[in-house]
Write a protein that holds these residues in place. Sequence first.
Motif, short mmCIF file in Angstrom:
data_model
loop_
_atom_site.label_atom_id
_atom_site.label_comp_id
_atom_site.label_asym_id
_atom_site.label_seq_id
_atom_site.Cartn_x
_atom_site.Cartn_y
_atom_site.Cartn_z
N GLU A 263 60.43 -94.93 -5.07
CA GLU A 263 59.54 -94.61 -6.18
C GLU A 263 58.83 -93.10 -6.07
OE1 GLU A 263 58.97 -96.07 -8.80
OE2 GLU A 263 57.17 -94.98 -9.47
N ASP B 154 61.97 -91.16 -7.62
CA ASP B 154 62.09 -91.65 -9.13
C ASP B 154 60.84 -90.86 -10.02
OD1 ASP B 154 64.28 -92.90 -9.27
OD2 ASP B 154 63.42 -95.05 -8.94
N ARG B 155 59.82 -90.78 -9.47
CA ARG B 155 58.64 -89.93 -10.17
C ARG B 155 59.05 -88.80 -10.81
NH1 ARG B 155 53.67 -91.70 -7.07
NH2 ARG B 155 53.99 -93.76 -7.27
N LEU C 275 63.43 -89.39 -12.69
CA LEU C 275 63.46 -89.92 -13.99
C LEU C 275 62.41 -89.52 -14.97
CD1 LEU C 275 64.20 -93.84 -12.72
CD2 LEU C 275 65.60 -91.98 -13.45
N PRO D 190 60.46 -87.16 -17.97
CA PRO D 190 61.04 -86.65 -19.05
C PRO D 190 61.62 -85.33 -18.95
CG PRO D 190 58.94 -87.87 -19.45
CD PRO D 190 59.24 -87.87 -17.97
N PHE E 185 65.49 -84.49 -16.31
CA PHE E 185 66.73 -83.99 -16.90
C PHE E 185 67.14 -82.63 -16.37
CE2 PHE E 185 66.22 -86.97 -20.73
CZ PHE E 185 67.54 -87.11 -20.83
N TYR F 148 70.84 -94.77 -16.42
CA TYR F 148 69.80 -95.14 -16.96
C TYR F 148 69.26 -94.02 -17.88
CZ TYR F 148 64.50 -95.82 -16.77
OH TYR F 148 62.94 -95.68 -17.00
N LEU F 149 69.33 -92.82 -17.52
CA LEU F 149 69.04 -91.58 -18.51
C LEU F 149 69.91 -91.62 -19.59
CD1 LEU F 149 68.40 -88.80 -15.58
CD2 LEU F 149 66.57 -89.80 -17.09
N ASP G 63 71.92 -93.99 -21.17
CA ASP G 63 72.09 -95.12 -21.86
C ASP G 63 72.02 -95.02 -23.33
OD1 ASP G 63 72.78 -98.06 -21.90
OD2 ASP G 63 70.72 -97.96 -22.91
N ARG G 64 70.95 -94.35 -23.83
CA ARG G 64 70.54 -94.36 -25.29
C ARG G 64 71.62 -93.54 -25.81
NH1 ARG G 64 65.44 -94.47 -28.44
NH2 ARG G 64 66.13 -94.75 -30.27
N LEU H 33 68.27 -100.51 -10.36
CA LEU H 33 68.35 -99.10 -9.97
C LEU H 33 67.94 -99.10 -8.45
CD1 LEU H 33 65.87 -97.65 -12.81
CD2 LEU H 33 68.24 -97.58 -12.61
N ARG I 99 58.38 -97.61 -15.81
CA ARG I 99 58.47 -96.33 -16.81
C ARG I 99 59.55 -96.54 -18.04
NH1 ARG I 99 60.43 -94.87 -11.90
NH2 ARG I 99 58.55 -93.82 -11.41
N PRO J 64 63.56 -91.15 -20.53
CA PRO J 64 62.90 -90.18 -21.46
C PRO J 64 63.41 -90.16 -22.82
CG PRO J 64 63.85 -89.36 -19.20
CD PRO J 64 63.91 -90.79 -19.51
N ASP K 177 64.49 -95.24 -24.21
CA ASP K 177 65.28 -96.42 -23.78
C ASP K 177 66.15 -96.24 -22.75
OD1 ASP K 177 65.11 -99.55 -24.31
OD2 ASP K 177 66.53 -99.26 -26.06
N PRO K 178 66.52 -97.10 -21.91
CA PRO K 178 65.85 -98.37 -21.57
C PRO K 178 64.55 -98.40 -20.78
CG PRO K 178 67.72 -97.99 -20.18
CD PRO K 178 67.49 -96.77 -21.13
N SER L 133 63.74 -102.68 -8.68
CA SER L 133 63.74 -101.70 -9.84
C SER L 133 65.09 -102.43 -10.70
CB SER L 133 63.85 -100.50 -9.67
OG SER L 133 62.55 -100.06 -9.23
#
Lengths: 715, 82
Positions: A291, A294-295, A298, A300, A304, A392-393, A395-396, A510, B43, B46, B49-50, B59
């Motif tokens: 965790e 991940d802080r 992940l 923002p 990145f 995860y990052l 996906d969008r 994850l 969370r 960024p 989503d997701p 997780s």
Amino acid sequence: MNSVQSTVPDNNAEGATPRIAIIGNPNVGKSTIFNRLTGASVKVGNYPGVTVERSVGRLDIGGTEALSLIDVPGTYSLSARSAEEQIAIQEALGLGDFPAPDLVLVVLDAGQLTRNLYLAVQLAELRAPMVVALNMVDEALEAPSPEAVSQLLGVPCVGTNARSGSGLDELRDALRAAVEHPPRPTTEVRYPAKLMAVIDRLVEALPEAWRGSVERDRGLALWTLLSVDKNDELENIPSTLRRASLNAYTELEPVLDVDEVVIETRYRYIEEQLLAGRSSSKTEIKRPFSERIDRIALHPLFGFALFVAVMLLLFQTLFAWSDPLIGAVENGIAALQGLASSTLPSGIFRDLITEGVIGGVGNVVVFLPQIVLLFFLLGLLEDCGYMSRIAYLMDRIMRSCGLHGRAFVPMFSGFACAVPAILATRTMERQRDRLLTMMVVPLMSCSARLPVYTLIIAALFPPASVYGISIQSWLMVGMYLFSTATALVAAAVLGRTAVKGRHVPLLMELPPYRTPDLWSTVHMVWQRSRSFLKEAGTVILACTILLWALLSFPKPAPIALDAASAKSNTEMSQPSALEQSYAGQLGKTLEPAIEPLGFDWKIGVGLIGAFAAREVFVSTMGLVYGIGDEDVESPLRERLRAESTADGKPRYTPLVGLSLMIFFALACQCMSTLAVVKRETRTWRWPAFMFAYMTALAWVCSFVVYQGGVWLGYG
Amino acid sequence: MMTLSAVAVGQSVVVRRVGGERSFRRRLMELGVLPGTQMRLMRIAPLGDPMELLVRGCSMSIRRSEADSIEVHSIDTSAGSP
């Protein structure tokens, strides 16, 4: 499920020896246990009909005979909606193309025990003979004892730590004993009577070949009831069973929520038996270390930044670090060719050996540095848990083109080379996701296109600059942007047409961060490289020899016959060898087809030659112009610039150059890519489709650019 | 009725009902997202989503569109902050 399909892999390794299928959730260390137990004896095949790998290894447990250990793809549950997900139950019970295993080894993550036991309980309900490995006992904060698990399931359970190797000897002992006397689970999960009545009726619809004990039949009926759906993609479910199952579901629907009741009952059973009724559903963070990472990972901003850094590292590896290795391979091949041509008597045979065979082997081996480095890095990323974070990052972005988040890394690797990138699509579970990614990866501007772009830009574009940046740089950047945009658009289009699949919502674990297991990664790299050399390599070698023959035969007619033309035009006499070859003839035959794009037959020959690898375009064009120098590049530039039409205008205008670059960006000018797609999909259908759609796309785009340019007066 | 997509980052909730397309719903429940299960929204990615959920110590990530089909109620208000 008993149909025999044509692609059943070679099963000789399994033969009549006892077989153990190893099953578990993803990320529980299953593969590590598999690798530790089997060593280097693994054979990799494919499951029939799907692009999922099937690894079989030999397990020496010190007894009289060796055992076959089958690594079943990781799964959270036996219930399935697709052929890929169906593999687990087929392997566990021998319902598919393979016989039932003598034993199932279930690997559980001690830190995620409730969820992991869900799969074990499903297997126990089916009365599969099994042994349990309770893995990562050291990592779990409140490690439950193997005895408790053993009691719950009624089969032996051994605590292990696959990475350190602890518990593996005990596991071998347990396996040896279990092969002799298969332990049958005793689990009794009690479902509501209303459900059981329906299940008992559904049992009657099971095909005879599936039937076993009463418990197993009930388990199978329950599996069918939960898996069969109006729009599932399951294979080999008899239609009577399918109908009966759907009817049963409809019948139960108003009375009880089948899926929820069954799943909840299993969870409650596990919690009652193992945790004395304590709920496992509290939201405390069990892995504070992960965790904390991940802080940042992940975050923002920092997230990145880290992502970009990792991608740069990947890029650096594929370009810079693999470069000396590729150079070494090329030098080695050149030395071999030199040796062969100096020892063999000159003639067709010598040419075949040097240019066809040795050149072909070189064309295969030259991919190894990138494949090895990419897979090593991917293995580490996957193993440490970061690969899921990338998905995860991203996906969008990826989803907007219909791609899986995990498609990012293969697409990105496509900037270096499509061959390792296509192999890298294996990180995706779903066949459809893999296929779609494979189909668009070759559109990414790979490094082999660079020499072609460089030649065209340097030869045909003026060295002017716009906004202080040279036109040549603008063009290069433009080509990269163009290729990326095309790949993404192509994904969006193909995903809705040729590679259509059901929309599958994202549901991704994850996994906790872990130190990567080097041994397993090296092992995986070795497997991948070997299977590439063996399977894609042979196709690439054959294609190289074929291309060599096209470019070398028929041998030019004796000079005497050609004397008149040779004297009148000395410049033309040199290229005549290539001009007369099949490739030359093919180039001329192609001319009407490529003329609307602004190309002549000479470029046509270059395109044929470039099929071996795009950068070969440069040397083939050199041959077309009879340039035999060590440095083809600069004289070739001059020749291209000097080439003129009948009325004295330059033949190759900047517009032709642009059209040619567009063609190279889009056309599937690469036999190795096609060979690898054939290897991965196990059919010629997809490489044929890829070749057709990319060539058509390239033709249309070049046509529009060239004819549009001519119309606007740039011709 | 609150759905998971309306939960604030860091908030813990209890699942009231799992909805959605059958095979997705089934897999979600098989991973332990059942009525009565507690989960926490760790969370949101960024790019919006997701989202990342903590369920039974594990997780997992799902998209907002699917989170919309999971009905939840808050526990923080009744049981105090954990």
